[in-house]
Structures are given as structure tokens and as C-alpha cells.
Design an enzyme around this catalytic site. Structure first.
Site, short mmCIF file in Angstrom:
data_model
loop_
_atom_site.label_atom_id
_atom_site.label_comp_id
_atom_site.label_asym_id
_atom_site.label_seq_id
_atom_site.Cartn_x
_atom_site.Cartn_y
_atom_site.Cartn_z
N ARG A 60 15.41 -2.30 27.25
CA ARG A 60 15.15 -0.76 26.32
C ARG A 60 13.57 -0.68 26.58
O ARG A 60 13.10 0.60 26.11
CB ARG A 60 14.79 -0.62 24.74
CG ARG A 60 16.98 -1.29 24.56
CD ARG A 60 17.82 0.25 24.41
NE ARG A 60 18.13 0.65 23.33
CZ ARG A 60 20.03 -0.53 23.93
NH1 ARG A 60 19.90 -1.49 25.10
NH2 ARG A 60 20.68 -0.30 22.87
N GLU A 78 13.14 1.53 18.55
CA GLU A 78 13.39 1.33 18.94
C GLU A 78 14.11 3.56 19.07
O GLU A 78 14.31 4.03 20.90
CB GLU A 78 15.29 0.81 19.33
CG GLU A 78 15.90 0.46 20.95
CD GLU A 78 17.22 2.35 21.13
OE1 GLU A 78 17.56 1.88 22.21
OE2 GLU A 78 17.23 2.16 20.33
N SER A 115 20.47 2.78 17.04
CA SER A 115 19.29 1.54 16.75
C SER A 115 18.46 2.16 16.17
O SER A 115 17.91 2.46 16.91
CB SER A 115 19.85 0.59 17.52
OG SER A 115 21.04 -0.49 17.97
N1 EPU Z 1 24.82 -8.79 12.01
C1 EPU Z 1 24.09 -9.30 11.37
N2 EPU Z 1 24.59 -8.05 10.05
C2 EPU Z 1 24.73 -7.46 10.00
C3 EPU Z 1 26.00 -7.08 11.50
C4 EPU Z 1 24.92 -7.16 12.74
O1 EPU Z 1 23.43 -10.38 10.53
O2 EPU Z 1 25.32 -6.43 9.41
C5 EPU Z 1 24.09 -9.36 13.10
C6 EPU Z 1 25.39 -10.51 13.67
O3 EPU Z 1 24.76 -11.38 13.94
C7 EPU Z 1 25.75 -10.09 14.94
C8 EPU Z 1 24.73 -9.05 15.74
O4 EPU Z 1 23.64 -8.94 14.60
O5 EPU Z 1 26.40 -10.84 16.42
C9 EPU Z 1 24.08 -8.53 17.06
O6 EPU Z 1 25.04 -6.74 16.82
P1 EPU Z 1 25.90 -5.93 17.61
O7 EPU Z 1 26.34 -6.89 18.16
O8 EPU Z 1 26.26 -5.25 16.82
O9 EPU Z 1 25.11 -4.67 18.02
P2 EPU Z 1 22.80 -5.46 17.64
O10 EPU Z 1 22.78 -6.11 19.23
O11 EPU Z 1 22.47 -5.48 16.35
C10 EPU Z 1 23.29 -3.83 20.02
C11 EPU Z 1 22.52 -2.37 20.74
C12 EPU Z 1 23.06 -0.97 20.06
C13 EPU Z 1 24.76 -1.32 21.14
C14 EPU Z 1 25.20 -3.12 20.80
C15 EPU Z 1 26.28 -3.59 21.10
C16 EPU Z 1 19.80 -2.62 20.34
C17 EPU Z 1 19.04 -2.23 19.73
N3 EPU Z 1 21.16 -2.25 19.99
O12 EPU Z 1 23.04 -3.73 18.86
O13 EPU Z 1 22.90 0.12 20.59
O14 EPU Z 1 25.79 -0.78 20.63
O15 EPU Z 1 24.05 -4.16 20.43
O16 EPU Z 1 26.47 -4.48 22.57
O17 EPU Z 1 19.78 -3.50 21.30
C18 EPU Z 1 21.79 1.68 20.10
O18 EPU Z 1 20.84 1.11 21.51
O19 EPU Z 1 21.42 2.75 19.94
C19 EPU Z 1 22.59 0.69 19.73
C20 EPU Z 1 23.85 1.26 19.32
#
Ligand code: EPU
Length: 348
Positions: free
Chosen positions: A165, A337, A241
Site C-alpha cells: 500500500r 490505510e 480497510s
Molecule cells: N481476522 C480476524 N477477525 C476477523 C476477520 C479477520 O481475526 O473478524 C483475521 C483472520 O486471521 C484473517 C485475517 O484477519 O485470516 C485476514 O483477513 P482477510 O483475509 O479478510 O483480509 P485482511 O488482511 O484483513 C487485506 C486487505 C483487503 C483485501 C484482503 C483480501 C489490507 C489493509 N487489507 O485485508 O483490502 O481485500 O486482504 O486480500 O491489506 C482494502 O484495502 O480496502 C481492502 C479491503
């Protein structure tokens, strides 16, 4: 060209904010005609990653350049990898329309970025990413103009200094450029990226075979996952995010793991580990909690939402409260972000 005064800035948070001036250009010639610009300038896409803390006392620029040209044959053969097709894409094109266009033409690389809100220019600034793929993996060149001088620039992918990012456009060039075109290098060979959390399971659950999976099917699966996890800004204001996933020193991660052995993580390199901010926020008890008219989303705690009529202050108060809890409990400072825009802040 569209010029307006006292312009209501579109933003997916659904928080009203007004700009002193608005300029929309539909070609490079139109952009050149209004440069150089004096005073603060903010180039926006669809306002899907912005939070306005008050009115913007400057000029909002927006690109309406939406043409796509295949420039593979016009580039030096040394520049393009053997099987790559280079598309020169206007910065005002809706990013998801580009993803759909590429898949329709049998050009691959962007499928995992399906349904990310925003436009092509912003994708190059923000280095948008999802499901194990980042835009920078396909970005070969970014072109535009310096808004203070009107001088054109063209940077190859490496010169954009892409990171998670992160890019030169959020760093030394922040607030100083108008991006007109982004060149993407796409492959004619579809290699599905399915390793990142949830995708493989979703493929299996839908009865599809990973070996015969098409790009269209992968796109549909990703759109589905996003729809289930992320709130629709048309229903509940948000900017995706709100926080970045923090990258910490491995020793810091080990300290956390001793106390919370289940802590999810992704290795970044030998010395660094990425920890999902969603997990940290959930551990602090914020998941689904409301403060004023802002809330931490109940399915994805990384997302802050406007529950109806929230002010930027309410969202920022919630942001600070979440940051404070995570700092106190885990010793990690969550970075936002979403770009928080306060036009009274000194311009870089
Ligand atoms: N998790 C929790 N609790 C929850 C939800 C998630 O503990 O309620 C933990 C879980 O371990 C899960 C991990 O968080 O495996 C990661 O969650 P997720 O795969 O949903 O994605 P993220 O890492 O939270 C990132 C990007 C998103 C993108 C997703 C999918 C960033 C800041 N965000 O989120 O991007 O869609 O991966 O790859 O890197 C955005 O930038 O607006 C965005 C939505």
C-alpha cells in the site's frame, strides 16, 4: 473539461465535504490547459479511500480519461516480457471495468483484484492489493504531469518504489502529480493465484476443480467473497480497510505469539512478519462496537463504518480509540490505510 466552485466531493464514507474548486479533465490537452495549479491540490478517483476532515480549501482534480490502447507493438521488445501484452489505460477508468475488460480479452494478472472500488490512477498511487496480488505486479509505467509546474513525467514500475500500500506517489510526490495513464503488463497465460486465505476453500466449496478453473470463475468467487465480508458503501458508508496490516520485527511477533499462540501471521522476509490488523482489533474487543455514529464492522474489524450521519470527527475518534487499545495491548501502532484529508495540514 468540467470546472466548478463549492463542489461536493464524492466519497464512499458518505460524509459531506466541499471543495473550493473542482477540475475534471478528459484528455491530456485539457489537463495541460489548467496547469500549473496554485494552492493545495488533491487528485481523487472515486473517493473510495478518503476521509475528509472538513471542507477542502483547495482544488480537487479528477481524471475522466478512460481510453485503453494495446501498445505491445509500440514498445521496445527489450521492455516487454515475451508473453506480455501492454495496455495503456486512462487513469479515470473504473479499475474493476479494467479487470473485466482484461479477462474478456484473455489477458491475465489482475483477476484477484476484482471488485476493488476506485479508478486506475488511484490503483497506481495506492498499490491496491487483495488475495495475494498487488497492482504493482502488473504496473509497468505511470505517466502524468507535475501539478505545480505542468511538467510531464513517466516512471517505470521500479521507479514508483512500490511496497505494501505504498508508492512514491504517497511519499515524495504526494499531492504533486496528476496521473493520466497507467501501463499494465498482462499475461496471455492464466495462472490462478489461489493460495491466499479463503480462495482455495471457496473454489472447493463451489464444486470447481482448481485445474480447470477459468479466470471468469475465479473473478466470480472473489466478487462473492468480498460481498460476504465487506460492507457495501451504498448501504453503509465506509472506505474498505481503514487500517493497514502492521509489519513488525520477527522478535516482536515472537513476543506476541508466546502470549497468544494462535496469532495469525504472514512472513514478509526473514526479519519481518505481517499480522492481520483485524485480529489485533478483535482481540481488543472492538469487533462490532459503536462509538457515536461510527462503528467497527461486525464481520471485518479492519473496516470502520458510518452507521448513518457520522462526522469525520466521530470516525477519527473511533480510529484513535482503536489505535490506543492495540498500542497498549500489543505495542503496535496501527497506521491508517485510508487517506485522511485535512486541507489545513501543511502540504508536502
Ligand atoms: N481476522 C480476524 N477477525 C476477523 C476477520 C479477520 O481475526 O473478524 C483475521 C483472520 O486471521 C484473517 C485475517 O484477519 O485470516 C485476514 O483477513 P482477510 O483475509 O479478510 O483480509 P485482511 O488482511 O484483513 C487485506 C486487505 C483487503 C483485501 C484482503 C483480501 C489490507 C489493509 N487489507 O485485508 O483490502 O481485500 O486482504 O486480500 O491489506 C482494502 O484495502 O480496502 C481492502 C479491503
Amino acid at each position: 473539461m468540467i470546472r466548478a466552485k463549492e463542489y461536493n466531493i464524492p466519497n464512499t464514507f458518505g460524509i459531506p465535504a466541499c471543495a473550493r474548486h473542482y477540475v475534471e479533465y478528459a484528455s491530456e490537452v485539457e489537463l495541460q490547459a489548467c496547469l500549473p495549479l496554485k494552492g493545495p491540490v488533491l487528485h481523487i478517483g472515486r473517493g473510495s479511500n478518503l476521509l475528509f476532515d472538513g471542507d477542502y480549501e483547495g482544488t480537487i482534480l479528477h481524471s475522466a480519461i478512460t481510453d485503453i490502447t494495446d501498445i505491445t507493438d509500440m514498445t521496445e521488445t527489450s521492455e516487454t516480457a515475451a508473453d506480455e501484452t501492454w495496455l495503456h489505460v486512462g487513469s479515470g477508468m473504473v479499475f474493476d471495468d479494467l479487470v473485466a475488460y482484461c479477462i474478456g480479452k484473455g489477458l491475465y494478472g489482475l483477476e484477484n483484484l476484482s471488485a476493488i472500488p476506485g479508478e486506475v490512477g488511484a490503483s497506481a498511487v495506492q498499490n491496491i492489493g487483495a488475495y495475494g496480488v498487488e497492482a504493482c505486479q502488473c504496473i509497468r509505467r505511470v505517466e502524468g504531469y507535475m501539478t505545480e509546474t505542468g511538467i510531464p513525467f513517466a516512471l517505470d514500475g521500479e521507479a514508483c518504489h512500490y511496497g505494501y500500500r505504498q508508492s512514491i506517489f504517497k511519499d515524495s510526490l504526494c499531492g504533486r502529480v496528476a496521473i493520466t495513464y497507467v501501463t499494465f503488463g498482462l499475461s496471455r497465460r492464466f495462472v490462478p493465484q489461489t493460495e491466499y486465505g479463503g480462495i482455495r476453500q471457496a473454489i472447493e466449496a463451489s464444486g470447481l476443480d482448481i485445474h480447470t478453473l477459468t479466470a471468469e470463475a475465479l473473478r466470480d468467487i472473489i466478487i462473492d467473497i468480498r460481498r460476504q465480508k465487506l460492507p457495501d458503501p451504498a448501504v453503509q458508508g465506509n472506505a474498505g480497510s481503514f487500517f493497514m496490516n502492521p509489519i513488525v520485527a520477527r522478535s516482536h511477533y515472537e513476543d506476541i505469539r508466546r502470549k497468544w499462540p494462535e496469532v495469525p501471521h504472514y512472513d514478509v522476509d526473514g526479519g519481518h512478519v505481517k499480522i492481520p490488523a483485524a485480529w489485533l482489533i478483535e482481540q481488543c474487543g472492538w469487533k462490532g462496537r459503536t462509538m457515536g455514529r461510527a462503528a467497527v464492522h461486525e464481520r471485518q474489524p479492519l473496516v470502520l463504518v458510518n452507521t448513518g450521519g457520522a462526522t469525520a470527527r466521530e470516525v477519527l475518534d473511533l480510529c484513535k480509540a482503536v489505535q490506543k487499545s492495540v498500542q497498549e495491548r500489543f505495542g503496535i501502532r496501527l497506521q491508517t490505510e485510508v487517506n485522511i484529508i485535512t486541507s489545513t495540514l501543511p502540504q508536502p
